[in-house]
Design a protein around this motif. Structure first.
Motif, PDB file in Angstrom:
ATOM      1  N   ALA A 157     -23.922  40.990 -31.007  1.00 40.36           N
ATOM      2  CA  ALA A 157     -23.682  40.352 -29.629  1.00 40.36           C
ATOM      3  C   ALA A 157     -25.395  40.018 -29.061  1.00 40.36           C
ATOM      4  N   HIS A 158     -26.028  41.260 -29.063  1.00 43.12           N
ATOM      5  CA  HIS A 158     -27.577  41.221 -28.515  1.00 43.12           C
ATOM      6  C   HIS A 158     -28.197  40.014 -29.566  1.00 43.12           C
ATOM      7  N   GLU A 159     -28.205  40.134 -30.619  1.00 43.40           N
ATOM      8  CA  GLU A 159     -28.908  39.069 -31.599  1.00 43.40           C
ATOM      9  C   GLU A 159     -28.743  37.814 -31.114  1.00 43.40           C
ATOM     10  N   HIS A 160     -27.407  37.369 -30.777  1.00 42.99           N
ATOM     11  CA  HIS A 160     -27.212  36.019 -30.341  1.00 42.99           C
ATOM     12  C   HIS A 160     -27.303  35.872 -28.982  1.00 42.99           C
ATOM     13  N   GLY A 161     -27.680  36.805 -28.181  1.00 46.73           N
ATOM     14  CA  GLY A 161     -27.935  36.552 -26.694  1.00 46.73           C
ATOM     15  C   GLY A 161     -26.412  36.543 -25.870  1.00 46.73           C
ATOM     16  N   ARG A 162     -25.524  37.107 -26.527  1.00 42.99           N
ATOM     17  CA  ARG A 162     -24.302  37.029 -25.841  1.00 42.99           C
ATOM     18  C   ARG A 162     -24.149  38.703 -24.930  1.00 42.99           C
ATOM     19  N   PRO A 163     -23.295  38.720 -24.021  1.00 38.68           N
ATOM     20  CA  PRO A 163     -23.137  40.041 -23.300  1.00 38.68           C
ATOM     21  C   PRO A 163     -22.539  40.995 -24.098  1.00 38.68           C
ATOM     22  N   THR A 164     -22.914  42.326 -23.961  1.00 38.02           N
ATOM     23  CA  THR A 164     -22.277  43.398 -24.846  1.00 38.02           C
ATOM     24  C   THR A 164     -20.775  43.506 -24.652  1.00 38.02           C
ATOM     25  N   PRO A 165     -20.025  43.155 -25.639  1.00 38.51           N
ATOM     26  CA  PRO A 165     -18.524  43.262 -25.768  1.00 38.51           C
ATOM     27  C   PRO A 165     -18.118  44.626 -25.005  1.00 38.51           C
ATOM     28  N   ARG A 166     -16.856  44.440 -24.492  1.00 42.00           N
ATOM     29  CA  ARG A 166     -15.922  45.434 -23.888  1.00 42.00           C
ATOM     30  C   ARG A 166     -15.226  46.001 -25.010  1.00 42.00           C
ATOM     31  N   ILE A 167     -15.021  47.174 -25.537  1.00 40.36           N
ATOM     32  CA  ILE A 167     -14.665  47.676 -26.616  1.00 40.36           C
ATOM     33  C   ILE A 167     -13.611  48.727 -26.299  1.00 40.36           C
ATOM     34  N   THR A 168     -12.474  48.744 -26.633  1.00 36.03           N
ATOM     35  CA  THR A 168     -11.261  49.922 -26.552  1.00 36.03           C
ATOM     36  C   THR A 168     -10.956  50.210 -28.049  1.00 36.03           C
ATOM     37  N   LEU A 172      -4.469  43.870 -21.959  1.00 34.06           N
ATOM     38  CA  LEU A 172      -4.144  43.313 -20.575  1.00 34.06           C
ATOM     39  C   LEU A 172      -4.579  44.361 -19.539  1.00 34.06           C
ATOM     40  N   ILE A 173      -4.723  45.415 -19.868  1.00 34.94           N
ATOM     41  CA  ILE A 173      -5.080  46.594 -19.115  1.00 34.94           C
ATOM     42  C   ILE A 173      -6.572  46.975 -19.077  1.00 34.94           C
ATOM     43  N   THR A 174      -7.200  47.196 -20.101  1.00 36.61           N
ATOM     44  CA  THR A 174      -8.712  47.514 -20.306  1.00 36.61           C
ATOM     45  C   THR A 174      -9.489  46.261 -20.435  1.00 36.61           C
ATOM     46  N   HIS A 175      -8.906  45.016 -20.777  1.00 41.78           N
ATOM     47  CA  HIS A 175      -9.527  43.837 -20.740  1.00 41.78           C
ATOM     48  C   HIS A 175     -10.671  43.812 -21.737  1.00 41.78           C
ATOM     49  N   ALA A 176      -9.949  44.352 -22.896  1.00 45.20           N
ATOM     50  CA  ALA A 176     -11.121  44.522 -24.047  1.00 45.20           C
ATOM     51  C   ALA A 176     -11.740  43.060 -24.768  1.00 45.20           C
ATOM     52  N   ASP A 177     -12.569  43.177 -25.229  1.00 44.07           N
ATOM     53  CA  ASP A 177     -13.047  41.915 -25.855  1.00 44.07           C
ATOM     54  C   ASP A 177     -12.524  41.944 -27.708  1.00 44.07           C
ATOM     55  N   ILE A 178     -12.931  43.305 -27.484  1.00 45.72           N
ATOM     56  CA  ILE A 178     -12.742  43.903 -29.241  1.00 45.72           C
ATOM     57  C   ILE A 178     -11.720  45.236 -28.997  1.00 45.72           C
ATOM     58  N   THR A 179     -11.050  45.197 -29.951  1.00 46.48           N
ATOM     59  CA  THR A 179     -10.145  46.519 -29.972  1.00 46.48           C
ATOM     60  C   THR A 179     -10.397  47.070 -31.514  1.00 46.48           C
ATOM     61  N   ILE A 180     -10.621  48.423 -31.523  1.00 47.31           N
ATOM     62  CA  ILE A 180     -10.670  48.988 -32.936  1.00 47.31           C
ATOM     63  C   ILE A 180      -9.627  50.092 -32.748  1.00 47.31           C
ATOM     64  N   VAL A 181      -8.928  50.074 -34.042  1.00 44.10           N
ATOM     65  CA  VAL A 181      -7.770  50.756 -34.337  1.00 44.10           C
ATOM     66  C   VAL A 181      -8.048  51.927 -35.606  1.00 44.10           C
ATOM     67  N   THR A 182      -7.985  53.016 -35.429  1.00 38.16           N
ATOM     68  CA  THR A 182      -7.986  53.955 -36.680  1.00 38.16           C
ATOM     69  C   THR A 182      -7.601  55.116 -36.178  1.00 38.16           C
ATOM     70  N   GLN A 183      -7.246  56.136 -36.884  1.00 37.77           N
ATOM     71  CA  GLN A 183      -6.957  57.504 -36.904  1.00 37.77           C
ATOM     72  C   GLN A 183      -7.814  58.340 -36.310  1.00 37.77           C
ATOM     73  N   GLY A 184      -7.527  59.343 -35.551  1.00 36.42           N
ATOM     74  CA  GLY A 184      -8.312  60.257 -35.091  1.00 36.42           C
ATOM     75  C   GLY A 184      -9.007  61.286 -36.099  1.00 36.42           C
ATOM     76  N   PRO A 185      -9.934  62.067 -35.844  1.00 33.06           N
ATOM     77  CA  PRO A 185     -10.577  62.968 -36.838  1.00 33.06           C
ATOM     78  C   PRO A 185      -9.669  63.398 -37.822  1.00 33.06           C
TER      79      PRO A 185
END
Length: 357
Positions: A122-133, A187-200
């Motif tokens: 995002a920074h390399e392309h001059g875009r805003p930092t994405p919101r990530i959930t 809908l609630i956190t308004h994420a641009d990108i969501t990452i899904v994985t298990q916990g530790p």
């Protein structure tokens, strides 16, 4: 010995207190779970008939969603999708992610590398930092509180929200299923990108089907069903001595070719473009590239017919991984010991960032 207490579940222990410990994982010498866990804070030995000085939080929850169900430490939380939730009206008939990029990964250790890749691009392309959930599933640790990675990423401003789904709990928001967790991310956190994985933690038995990462394929299905844009991060290693995890791990190959029934984008790294300092002493990156490109063939011919996205693991991306706010570590190996693992994860974040308008 090292012991871990969750005050919400057992109360707040103090020096000198007597505690009841569960030492099963410590006794077996497990890595991620190598702590004793406090079951209860006990009264002093001469006061066995008195009430303990510290008690867990037993105040009634606003919700009725029970997690870690029917275990001694079951906990009641307010789920975003239940009727008492202020967000219920958003989720009651919600049915689309509106093409939100959703990155799925096998291991919790991929999380900071994925975010690093998304932010760098995002920074390399001059875009805003994405919101990530981060949507944390219940294949590993159940309490999100166990993850120092989540805490460090939140403190650094790299992670905007954590949603715990299934039996997992302790996130900023709680949800019943991966589906409602994804919808809440949108809908609630308004994420641009969501990452899904298990916990530790990661459960694997050395069998074709006996590993907790099969849920990555199920998450691809869920994302596609909800009109999201699924991106499958490959678990790759150039240093793992186990043949089943060398190159592309069989975890990724099994989950993405046999469990996933909907297509996903799969970033496929070219590792030979990284600096020589990011090559392991045992494995030539050119050889590793040849291996993973050969192993990737079934990903396009399986029933889901995934799309491979060839991407260069550039020196700039490698440099970005050196400055994550939390240490990079997978299976006890850091960035310099197994750069392929983190570069592959970072490229999933890179691809997701390029999809943002």
């Amino acid at each position: 010995m090292r012991a871990l207490a969750y005050p919400t579940l057992v109360g707040d222990p103090h020096p000198g207190d007597t505690v009841l410990l569960n030492t099963t994982a410590l006794d077996r010498g497990l890595g991620t779970g190598g702590y004793a866990l406090v079951i209860a804070v006990l009264p002093p030995p001469d006061q066995h008939h008195t009430t303990p000085t510290t008690q867990p939080d037993t105040r009634p929850s606003a919700g009725h969603l029970v997690k870690a169900r029917y275990t001694p430490h079951q906990t009641m939380v307010l789920g975003v999708d239940e009727q008492e939730s202020p967000h219920h009206h958003l989720l009651r008939d919600a049915d689309t992610l509106d093409n939100m990029p959703v990155i799925v990964a096998d291991l919790h250790s991929a999380l900071p590398a994925i975010i690093a890749g998304a932010r760098h691009t995002a920074h390399e392309h001059g875009r805003p930092t994405p919101r990530i959930t981060y949507v944390m599933t219940d294949g590993g640790a159940l309490p999100a509180w166990f993850s120092r990675t989540i805490s460090g990423l939140r403190d650094a401003g790299w992670l905007d929200a954590c949603i715990t789904v299934g039996q997992a709990f302790g996130g900023d928001l709680e949800a019943v299923t991966t589906h409602t967790g994804l919808l809440a991310a949108h809908l609630i956190t308004h994420a641009d990108i969501t990452i899904v994985t298990q916990g530790p933690g990661n459960l694997g038995t050395g069998t074709r089907w006996g590993f907790s990462g099969t849920t990555t394929g199920e998450t691809i299905n869920a994302t596609s069903t909800l009109n999201g844009h699924p991106i499958a991060s490959l678990r790759i290693s150039g240093a793992d001595p186990r043949p089943r995890h060398h190159g592309i791990s069989h975890h990724s190959l099994t989950a993405y070719t046999r469990v996933a029934l909907r297509p996903a984008d799969i970033p496929l790294p070219t590792l030979a473009t990284t600096p020589t300092t990011f090559t392991t002493t045992d494995h030539d990156p050119h050889h590793l590239d040849t291996l993973i490109h050969h192993q990737a063939t079934p990903l396009t011919t399986c029933p889901a017919h995934h799309t491979l996205i060839p991407l260069d693991a550039t020196p700039a991306l490698a440099a970005a991984l050196e400055h994550t706010p939390v240490p990079l570590s997978t299976m006890g190996r850091g960035l310099t010991q197994d750069p392929a693992a983190f570069l592959a994860a970072a490229l999933a974040g890179t691809h997701a960032a390029t999809l943002l308008s």
